[in-house]
Design an enzyme around this catalytic site. Structure first.
Site, PDB file in Angstrom:
ATOM      1  N   LYS A  80       0.858  -1.189   0.000  1.00 51.77           N
ATOM      2  CA  LYS A  80       0.000   0.000   0.000  1.00 51.77           C
ATOM      3  C   LYS A  80       0.889   1.232   0.000  1.00 51.77           C
ATOM      4  CE  LYS A  80      -3.786   1.861   2.900  1.00 51.77           C
ATOM      5  NZ  LYS A  80      -4.676   1.534   4.034  1.00 51.77           N
ATOM      6  N   SER A 155      -9.620   1.637   3.155  1.00 50.71           N
ATOM      7  CA  SER A 155      -8.725   2.395   2.323  1.00 50.71           C
ATOM      8  C   SER A 155      -7.713   1.552   1.537  1.00 50.71           C
ATOM      9  CB  SER A 155      -7.971   3.405   3.193  1.00 50.71           C
ATOM     10  OG  SER A 155      -7.152   2.741   4.136  1.00 50.71           O
ATOM     11  N   SER A 179      -9.769  -0.970   7.231  1.00 47.66           N
ATOM     12  CA  SER A 179      -9.228  -0.769   5.883  1.00 47.66           C
ATOM     13  C   SER A 179      -8.576  -1.962   5.207  1.00 47.66           C
ATOM     14  CB  SER A 179      -8.230   0.377   5.903  1.00 47.66           C
ATOM     15  OG  SER A 179      -8.937   1.580   5.819  1.00 47.66           O
TER      16      SER A 179
HETATM   17  N1  GLN Z   1     -12.941   3.707   6.648  1.00 46.03           N
HETATM   18  C1  GLN Z   1     -12.305   4.024   7.878  1.00 46.03           C
HETATM   19  C2  GLN Z   1     -11.953   5.487   7.927  1.00 46.03           C
HETATM   20  O1  GLN Z   1     -12.181   6.152   6.985  1.00 46.03           O
HETATM   21  C3  GLN Z   1     -11.128   3.134   8.102  1.00 46.03           C
HETATM   22  C4  GLN Z   1      -9.849   3.649   7.624  1.00 46.03           C
HETATM   23  C5  GLN Z   1      -8.696   2.742   7.882  1.00 46.03           C
HETATM   24  O2  GLN Z   1      -8.846   1.663   8.449  1.00 46.03           O
HETATM   25  N2  GLN Z   1      -7.537   3.218   7.501  1.00 46.03           N
HETATM   26  O3  GLN Z   1     -11.454   5.952   8.890  1.00 46.03           O
END
Ligand code: GLN
Length: 473
Positions: A80, A155, A179
């Site tokens: 990532k 994400s 994420s």
């Molecule tokens: N969707 C969640 C957020 O926007 C999780 C993000 C993540 O785990 N990096 O915070």
């Protein structure tokens, strides 16, 4: 062995083929590149594909030829875009880091490099990992391989999609509130969020420091734990890895816990899939109890106070002064900060910084951050007490299938994506998403979560996740 084989093969298959001499490291890298070439234009999982150095390939091959291979030797993978790989760009999909080049390797990368696996590129994500659809990325959204009009999730959307298209057998992502697990669920792959403090975050661009963890997306449960085994361990660069709480080992049984009232949160189709999976688990001897758990009722509200608070503090360094994009203003240093952040940061990131600074500010700290933090501790105690008599907690990973790209939704609807995943981050426990089926060809996953207090949590997760894998097949 051919490209079609590579596309479907998992780490274990590749290990066997490499060690058995039926395939070469060079071939694997070549196939990975060809698949990216063919598929990435429509999926947008990879934002940069790297040329793997001939020496690296030769060294991996030599280890294999000398029968000295490690489990990941010669296996292609990708990371990532918020994990540092020395000498390569890392942007966290943000304009503000567009020119930034990593000056050191993340600990997870060091560990994988020691095994001579080959990193072939970096993967798309939401800007600074804030989001659930990889739509908040300067590189544009990653599309779902099962339906390109839909998101891959986020994400770590690029990580899940890269594995789903068969470009790599594993990819690293990060999970602060879901994420890794949510995109894994949407793309039909396995996503493992390790327990807090088991994998070093050194070299990960921090989002929420009490929540962040690096973990893998893979094709199988076995592979997820293979990668986990390689990347985990104490690291002097990340003090949280030294902080392992006193853990109790218990005899593993077949007692599962399901949070009460989650039926109302998920779509009827997801509920049907989940119920069918539960029935099969029961046939395998599992016993499932439904219990009211406050963390599932209030988890999201707590998360969206704690996470922006931590993000606002972590992102203070993204000011255009030390690295990345800098835009000069017209009124000295202060206006330079303002201009750099104005042009460098996206809408969602700005929103969370503002929200985070608000809940941490002197006048509001007690009402928001202080309250969320205190509740977090009491809810952790509650879950720990509850899980003492259970082996794991289960629920669907996501409330629905992957949503359409560009869907206009209000803030609450978007944040609702994380309704069933943030709990594991607030608790610090390990959790895994395993594909449980699909609805009109769109995959969905089941989530298995353990108590952070159990020393045997990886064994529990692996055992139950492999049962799900088996009953699905
Ligand atoms: N969707 C969640 C957020 O926007 C999780 C993000 C993540 O785990 N990096 O915070």
């Amino acid at each position: 062995m051919n490209r079609e084989w590579y596309q479907k093969a998992n780490i274990v298959d590749m290990r066997k083929a490499l060690d058995g001499g039926t395939v070469s490291v060079k071939q694997l890298v070549q196939w990975a590149k060809e698949i990216i070439e063919e598929k990435n234009k429509s999926i947008n999982a990879f934002i940069e594909v790297w040329d793997v150095n001939e020496d690296e390939i030769a060294q991996a091959q030599q280890l294999i030829d000398q029968k000295k291979s490690f489990i990941l030797t010669g296996i292609p993978y990708a990371i990532k875009d918020n994990i540092s790989y020395k000498g390569k760009h890392i942007t966290a999909s943000s304009k503000i880091l567009a020119t930034y080049i990593a000056s050191y390797d993340a600990t997870v990368v060091v560990k994988i490099k020691k095994q001579h696996a080959l990193c072939i590129g970096r993967l798309n994500c939401d800007e600074f990992a804030m989001g659930s659809g990889t739509e908040n990325s300067i590189f544009g959204p990653t599309k779902n391989p099962a339906d390109t009009t839909r998101v891959a999730g986020g994400s770590s959307g690029g990580s899940a999609a890269a594995v789903a298209i068969g470009a790599v057998p594993f990819a690293l992502g990060s999970d602060t509130g879901g994420s890794i697990r949510q995109p894994a669920s949407y793309c039909g792959v396995v996503g493992l969020k390790p327990a807090y403090g088991t994998v070093s975050r050194y070299g990960l661009i921090a989002l929420g420091s009490s929540l962040d963890v690096i973990g893998p997306c893979t094709k199988t449960v076995e592979d997820a734990f293979i990668v986990m085994e390689v990347i985990s361990g104490e690291d002097s660069f990340d003090m949280t890895t030294k902080n392992a709480r006193a853990k109790k080992s218990a005899v593993m049984g077949k007692k599962l816990l399901e949070p009460k009232n989650i039926k109302e949160l998920v779509s009827p189709e997801v509920w049907d899939q989940y119920s069918a999976t539960k029935e099969k688990l029961k046939k395998e001897g599992y016993y499932i109890d439904e219990i009211d758990i406050s963390l599932f009722t209030h988890g999201l509200a707590m998360y969206y106070i704690i996470q922006p608070a931590e993000a606002s503090s972590n992102l203070a360094r993204m000011d255009g002064m030390r690295f990345g994009v800098r835009k000069e203003g017209e009124g000295g240093l202060w206006s330079d900060y303002l201009e750099s952040r104005k042009v460098g940061l996206g809408h969602e990131v700005k929103k969370r910084i503002v929200l985070g600074t608000y809940v941490l500010s002197a006048g509001h700290y007690d009402a928001y951050y202080g309250k969320a933090d205190a509740l977090r501790s009491s809810f952790i105690d509650e879950v720990n007490l509850l899980t003492e008599s259970y082996d794991a907690l289960i629920c669907p990973t996501t409330c629905d299938v992957a949503f359409k790209i560009g869907l206009t939704r209000n803030l609450i609807e978007v944040y609702n994506e994380d309704k069933l995943t943030v709990q594991a981050n607030l608790l610090g426990s390990a959790a895994i998403s395993v594909p449980m089926g699909s609805i009109n060809n769109l995959p969905v996953g089941i989530q298995i979560m353990t108590s952070p207090n159990r020393a045997d949590s990886n064994t529990i997760l692996k055992t139950i996740a492999e049962v799900v894998e088996k009953i699905r097949a």
